[in-house]
Each structure stands twice: as structure tokens, then as C-alpha cells.
Motif scaffolding. Sequence first.
Motif, short mmCIF file in Angstrom:
data_model
loop_
_atom_site.label_atom_id
_atom_site.label_comp_id
_atom_site.label_asym_id
_atom_site.label_seq_id
_atom_site.Cartn_x
_atom_site.Cartn_y
_atom_site.Cartn_z
N SER A 154 0.79 -0.81 -0.40
CA SER A 154 -0.45 0.10 -0.08
C SER A 154 1.10 0.93 -0.01
N GLU A 155 -0.07 2.43 0.03
CA GLU A 155 0.91 3.57 -0.76
C GLU A 155 0.94 3.64 0.85
N ALA A 156 0.49 3.79 2.23
CA ALA A 156 0.73 4.17 3.68
C ALA A 156 1.56 3.65 3.86
N GLU A 157 1.73 1.71 3.45
CA GLU A 157 2.40 1.19 3.83
C GLU A 157 4.28 2.01 3.10
N ARG A 158 4.56 2.01 1.65
CA ARG A 158 5.56 2.56 1.13
C ARG A 158 5.82 3.75 1.58
N ARG A 159 5.45 4.54 2.70
CA ARG A 159 5.55 6.03 3.65
C ARG A 159 6.20 5.45 4.54
N ALA A 160 5.23 4.72 5.13
CA ALA A 160 6.26 4.47 6.49
C ALA A 160 7.48 3.27 6.10
N LEU A 161 7.63 2.84 5.25
CA LEU A 161 9.12 2.17 5.03
C LEU A 161 10.38 2.92 4.97
N THR A 162 9.94 4.15 4.62
CA THR A 162 10.61 4.97 3.67
C THR A 162 10.97 5.76 4.28
N GLU A 163 9.76 6.17 5.85
CA GLU A 163 10.17 7.01 7.00
C GLU A 163 11.64 6.11 8.38
N GLN A 164 11.34 5.01 8.26
CA GLN A 164 11.73 4.12 8.82
C GLN A 164 13.39 3.65 8.40
N VAL A 211 14.70 5.94 6.12
CA VAL A 211 15.51 7.65 6.59
C VAL A 211 16.24 7.85 7.89
N ALA A 212 15.01 7.19 8.78
CA ALA A 212 15.29 6.60 9.87
C ALA A 212 16.66 6.07 10.38
N ASP A 213 17.05 4.83 9.96
CA ASP A 213 17.90 4.09 10.29
C ASP A 213 19.20 4.86 9.00
N GLY A 214 19.22 5.26 8.39
CA GLY A 214 20.06 5.75 7.71
C GLY A 214 20.71 4.73 6.44
N VAL A 215 19.78 4.38 6.01
CA VAL A 215 19.26 3.75 4.42
C VAL A 215 19.56 4.53 3.65
N LEU A 216 18.46 5.72 3.94
CA LEU A 216 17.70 6.09 3.02
C LEU A 216 18.41 8.02 3.43
N LEU A 217 18.31 8.29 2.40
CA LEU A 217 18.07 10.33 2.83
C LEU A 217 17.79 10.96 1.95
N LYS A 218 16.73 11.70 2.79
CA LYS A 218 15.78 11.62 1.61
C LYS A 218 16.51 12.93 0.40
N LEU A 219 15.94 13.28 -1.03
CA LEU A 219 16.81 14.39 -1.58
C LEU A 219 16.11 16.23 -1.59
N ASN A 220 16.63 16.55 -1.99
CA ASN A 220 15.23 17.93 -2.02
C ASN A 220 14.51 17.96 -2.93
N GLN A 221 13.16 18.04 -1.80
CA GLN A 221 11.84 17.54 -2.29
C GLN A 221 11.57 18.61 -3.03
N GLU A 222 12.42 20.50 -3.23
CA GLU A 222 11.56 20.65 -4.27
C GLU A 222 11.82 20.17 -5.82
N LYS A 223 13.26 20.07 -5.69
CA LYS A 223 13.99 19.29 -7.28
C LYS A 223 13.42 17.78 -7.30
N LEU A 224 13.61 17.63 -6.49
CA LEU A 224 13.60 15.85 -7.05
C LEU A 224 11.89 15.25 -5.67
N PRO A 225 10.76 15.29 -6.31
CA PRO A 225 9.60 14.89 -5.18
C PRO A 225 10.13 13.58 -5.29
N GLY A 226 9.97 13.12 -3.95
CA GLY A 226 9.70 11.83 -3.82
C GLY A 226 10.60 10.96 -3.98
N CYS A 227 11.74 11.62 -4.00
CA CYS A 227 13.35 11.27 -4.71
C CYS A 227 14.05 11.40 -3.29
N TYR A 228 14.80 9.15 -3.42
CA TYR A 228 15.39 9.04 -2.02
C TYR A 228 16.60 8.92 -2.33
N TYR A 229 18.20 9.06 -1.37
CA TYR A 229 19.33 8.74 -2.04
C TYR A 229 19.92 7.07 -1.08
#
Length: 589
Positions: A36-46, A48-66
Motif C-alpha cells: 500500500s501507499e501508506a506502507e511505502r511512506r512508513a517504510l521510507t520514513e523508517q 531515513v531514520a535508519d540512515g539507509v536512505l537520505l531524503k533528497l531536495n523535495q522541491e527539485k526531486l519530489p518523492g526521491c531518496y538517495y
Amino acid sequence: MSNLGSCNTNHPAVVAWVKEMAELCQPDRVYWCNGSEAERRALTEQAVADGVLLKLNQEKLPGCYYHRSNPNDVARVEQCTYICTDTETEAGPTNNWAPPKEMKERLHGLARGGMKGRTMYVIPYLMGPPGSSLSKVGFELSDSIYVALNMRIMTRMGDVAYEQLGESDDFNRGLHCMLDVHPDRRYICHFPRENLIISVGSAYGGNVLLGKKCLALRIGSYLGRQEGWMAEHMLVLGVEAPNGEKTYIAAAFPSACGKTNFAMLIPPAHFQGWKVWTVGDDIAWMKPGPDGRLYAINPEAGYFGVAPGTNYQSNPNAMKTIARDTIYTNVALTPDLDVWWEGKDGDPPPVATDWQGRPWTPASKEKAAHPNSRFTAPMANNPALAAEVNDPNGVPISAIIFGGRRASTMPLVLQAFNWVHGVFIGATVGSEMTAAAVGGMGQVRRDPMAMLPFCGYNMGDYFRHWLRMRKRLKYPPRIFHVNWFRKDGEGRFLWPGFGENMRVLKWIVDRCHGRADANETPLGWLPGPQHIDLAGLDGFTTEDLEKVLDIDLEEWRRELIMQEELFLKLYAHLPKEMIFQRELLVARL
Ligand code: OXD
Ligand code: MN
């Protein structure tokens, strides 16, 4: 470990297998993905919190992670990839083989307790459109949240897989444990008879997104031979003519040779009214349809593409696709949290952080992005996505194109005389190695049908399967070979490539419909310089075209010897048709 978390299925075989693997790997938690979409959001937050993903500039790259991978883990590892069939002969001389029982014991030994302190993600996924007879269900159990999030982009993940599975026990089992991501403990193993994959010690996409190379190609090719279909390392595109005529084409090029660019091609201005639609950029599953034509589906739902070299010139559709909802891996990072790679549009950033997290400037000796850095992006973002991509019947294929990266020898384009000759051309494809796999960069190696790293059984038997498929097709696709990468004596490319490849594609489409001329040559049917439309291609003359279509007999003598090396390796299982085709080629040359 018997707590299976909030298990979202009663499917007895699924539950039993997850339980068995959880007991083996002993994760602290088991999490069942629903897609689900809710799950995608929750796992992404997790993540980011774990340092596995970094949130990119959301104005330039909405929804993108590193994401940055371990520097020792940046590409597929063919030397650690095994096909564990009952006998070594079944796997054949082009695969690493190990006896299934011993290899499973070794892998279970490594995986035992390997998820302690971690979460096991249960990832149900569907390869192919819902309801298609070609589609397959898989379950990947992984201790990587990065894998869970990538699988959600690359496959149809979640409840849709249970719907396709119903009460059937026919699903792929995939276990992935990162362990300590050490090359000494890295194995990517396939057990085709059990429809099982075990991957340990890596977190790099091609080794761990198990739906892709492992299931869709290695296990898929094995099943395809048994079940009468084909799993191929091919893009699929649709060419729409100004009058609405649609011609579907599948093309096999080795890794990092431009499949994604070709699948998303935008025709040059001269080809007004022509349009290319993307069905898939990497993998095709194909089977004969009731009308005697070969039908293809794209089993994937996203693109795991090579970032370096991707720009608004080479692939505008890819640039638009990856502008949002994308996970970037091992590219460079700018101070304003944008991404950069060699060959991106514009000037390099004055300062950046390279793919290993080190400060970088344009004066740095090393590359900012790893040459095999990647984007993972949903196909739904592609402005040129073919509407038929969700059609359970797939699309009818009129032409199959093989290709490789060759600085010499191979002309821009040729057409095989017939299916068997086309299979020979595919079987003898050579290509310079790229960064997509570890080792050997730049060397020409034989890569039959671009499947050398992906064929899940004996390559000689695979050629035989290709020959057999002809008997099941009333209207077999025409077979072609292209080479966009030929160079002159100074090392400059002789053909402009990218969107200009439309000129070659148009000749191929016209050949399929019986409305383009060609000359008979020792290699097959070749266009004369007058047969390729060069209008609007400034500075490129018919003499230039002659050079890129040239057949050099000296080069072909060397080529024949290199082809022979592969055939000697495969000799025990090589269909005799391949030997006859070789003799005919020698005689013609
Ligand atoms: C890929 C590859 O990632 O072929 O598609 O390596
Ligand atoms: Mn590929």
C-alpha cells in the motif's frame, strides 16, 4: 522464532516457508508487506531514520531518496552466481555450478541467525500483468528495507500477488540475507528445480532484487524451456507510424549497452508523426499466441537503470521518469541535496559528495558517481509508457534485434536470412564488457543473446530451445543485429546513436512490413546507404553511412576465430544447426 508478526495470509505453503526461514534466520521481527501507499511512506520514513536512505531536495526531486551501498558491493558478481541443478551438465559450461544439497547446506549455515537484531521483510510480488498466463508470483524474504522499497517499484508488490496466486503452491521462494556484506560470504544461488533463490552477502540491486535477474531471467529461462516460453534479456518497444500502424519489437543488448535509451527513444524532428512507446527496458517473457505470433510481456513494473550518461540529450523520457518517486544509488550528491553523475546535463557542480561519501570537485581524479550507479523508478512515470504494458495478452512481436558494443567488425544493422540464421547471429553476439558486472571492463566477450550472465541452464540447450520455438510460430519475428558503437581509427563513434537510431528502427519496421529494400551480403541482408533515411542528419553523409555498414574481411577472420572459441566451449550440447550456420558463413565470407 515463532512470532510471525501480523501475517497477512492463510496460504499454508507461504506461511510454512516463512516460518521455516524465520526459524533459520532468527530475525527480531517479521514484517509482511502489503504494497500500500501508506506502507511505502512508513517504510521510507523508517529507512531515513535508519540512515539507509537520505531524503533528497523535495522541491527539485519530489518523492526521491538517495542510497549509498558498501563500496565493495556495487555490481553483479558473476563469479559468485551459481546455478544449482542436479548435474553440472544441466547448468552447462557458461555457469558456475554447485550440487544443490551441499550449496543449500552452506547457505543455510551462513543464514543461520543471520537476521538477529533485524527485521525480515516478507515481500509478495507479481512479475507481469495481473491475470496474465505468463505472470509469476514470488515471495522474497529480505532483511533489507532498501530491497523492500526497491521491490515495490520494480514489481507489482503486495496483495496483487496473493490474488494471482489463489490457492496454488506455484510460487518462487527467494531468501535474501545481507549478512556483513563481505565479498567472501557473497553467493547468488539458484535452485531451478525447486523454484528457489538464495542470495547472501550483498545488497546491490542485481544481486538482491530477486524478481529481476534471478527469477525473471535465470529461473525464468529454466521454466520457459520446460513450459514452452522464453525469458529474455530484452527491451520491448512499440513503433507507431503516422497512420497509427503499431509494430512491436524486442531487442537484446548486454547490460549497460543502451536498452533503456532505445526503449524510450524519441524520434528526430524529421520523423514527424512517428512515436516510440516503451513496453519494457530490460526483460521480456514471450510465448506463442493463438494466432501463431510471438507475444511478449514486460514482467517488471519499474526501471533499474544506469545513471551515468543519462541526460536530456541521450534520454529525455528517462530524465522525466526519474524526476520523482525515484531511489538513486551510488550517484553523487550536491550541497543542495540534488543528484549528479558523469554525463548529466549542464556543468558539473563546483563541489559535491561522491558515491563513497567523500568530498569531490571537478578537479578530482576519481568519478563522482560510480559508473554502475543506478536509478530505480516506476514505469508509470515514463511519458512514453505503452498503454499495452498491463495487457495480460502482451504485444505481438514483429522483430527481434540483437546487439552488442563493438568498436569494429559489426555493421550498423543487418537482417538474418531466416530464423535459424538469426539464432546463430544471437548465439554469436560479442560485446565489450561494461561496469554492470565486476571485472573485465572493455574486453570483447561472447554474450549469446545478451544472456551469458542470465541463462539458468546449459547454453547449448538454450540455443536448441530457440530453434524449437520456431516450430510453434506461424509468423516468427524477423531477426536483426545492430551495433551503435562502431568507431573510426581515432576512436570516434561513427554513428550518432540515441534518437538517431530511429533511422535504423524505421528500416527494420519497413523490412517487417515488406516495404524496404536490402542487399544480400555474406552476413545477411544489409541496407545500402540509400535505404536508410538520413534527411535532417546534419553533417552525416552517405559515405559516413558506408563506413558504418562496411564489412571488413580481415576483421571477420578474427571474429570467426572468437566465435569458434565459444562453440568449442559449448560443443557437447551445441545444436548441429549452429555448426552448419557457421560453415555457411565461412563459405560466404
Ligand atoms: C541490469 C543488468 O541491471 O543487466 O539490468 O545488469
Ligand atoms: Mn539488464
